[in-house]
Scaffold this motif. Structure first.
Motif, PDB file in Angstrom:
ATOM      1  N   GLY A   1       0.754  -1.244   0.000  1.00  0.00           N
ATOM      2  CA  GLY A   1       0.000   0.000   0.000  1.00  0.00           C
ATOM      3  C   GLY A   1       0.785   1.295   0.000  1.00  0.00           C
ATOM      4  N   TRP A   2       2.057   1.291   0.271  1.00  0.00           N
ATOM      5  CA  TRP A   2       2.817   2.543   0.228  1.00  0.00           C
ATOM      6  C   TRP A   2       3.238   2.810  -1.213  1.00  0.00           C
ATOM      7  N   THR A   3       3.527   4.057  -1.507  1.00  0.00           N
ATOM      8  CA  THR A   3       3.850   4.456  -2.872  1.00  0.00           C
ATOM      9  C   THR A   3       5.351   4.569  -3.057  1.00  0.00           C
ATOM     10  N   TYR A   4       5.846   3.899  -4.093  1.00  0.00           N
ATOM     11  CA  TYR A   4       7.256   4.044  -4.431  1.00  0.00           C
ATOM     12  C   TYR A   4       7.492   5.495  -4.854  1.00  0.00           C
ATOM     13  N   PRO A   5       8.566   6.119  -4.387  1.00  0.00           N
ATOM     14  CA  PRO A   5       8.827   7.509  -4.782  1.00  0.00           C
ATOM     15  C   PRO A   5       9.146   7.603  -6.277  1.00  0.00           C
ATOM     16  N   TYR A   6       8.769   8.708  -6.851  1.00  0.00           N
ATOM     17  CA  TYR A   6       8.981   8.918  -8.277  1.00  0.00           C
ATOM     18  C   TYR A   6      10.461   8.832  -8.663  1.00  0.00           C
ATOM     19  N   GLN A   7      11.355   9.224  -7.767  1.00  0.00           N
ATOM     20  CA  GLN A   7      12.791   9.163  -8.059  1.00  0.00           C
ATOM     21  C   GLN A   7      13.248   7.721  -8.298  1.00  0.00           C
ATOM     22  N   CYS A   8      12.489   6.764  -7.773  1.00  0.00           N
ATOM     23  CA  CYS A   8      12.863   5.357  -7.887  1.00  0.00           C
ATOM     24  C   CYS A   8      12.061   4.601  -8.934  1.00  0.00           C
TER      25      CYS A   8
END
Length: 102
Positions: free
Chosen positions: A27-34
């Protein structure tokens, strides 16, 4: 016509232009940088080995040093690997690691 299109873009909220990363299964969102929608995924603890020089991605042999900026704390306590285009034979973009126990 060009002036009309520019006017429409001018009044769109800034969030209209932000690309979104995808969510981890927990449920957590991977950061856009990754992650750019397909680069990140959970991996088993067997896929990442801890060695004196850093974390080793067992499938590629790539070493990601403990102080490397690509290392991130895993919000769900599991390993998650972000690789270029989500391929199992490409380089690491980010590596989410569980807290180390002493």
């Amino acid at each position: 016509m060009l002036v009309t299109a520019f006017t429409v873009l001018l009044f769109l909220p800034p969030t209209q232009f932000q690309a979104l990363a995808h969510d981890a299964p927990s449920g957590w969102t991977y950061p856009y940088q990754c992650c750019h929608d397909m680069d990140c995924r959970p991996v088993s603890a067997k896929s990442v080995a801890e060695r004196p020089e850093g974390y080793v991605i067992t499938g590629t042999g790539e070493v990601v040093g403990y102080r490397d900026s690509r290392i991130r704390q895993s919000p769900d306590g599991l390993f998650h690997w972000c690789s270029v285009a989500g391929k199992s034979d490409s380089r690491t973009i980010c590596l989410f690691v569980p807290p180390r126990s002493f």
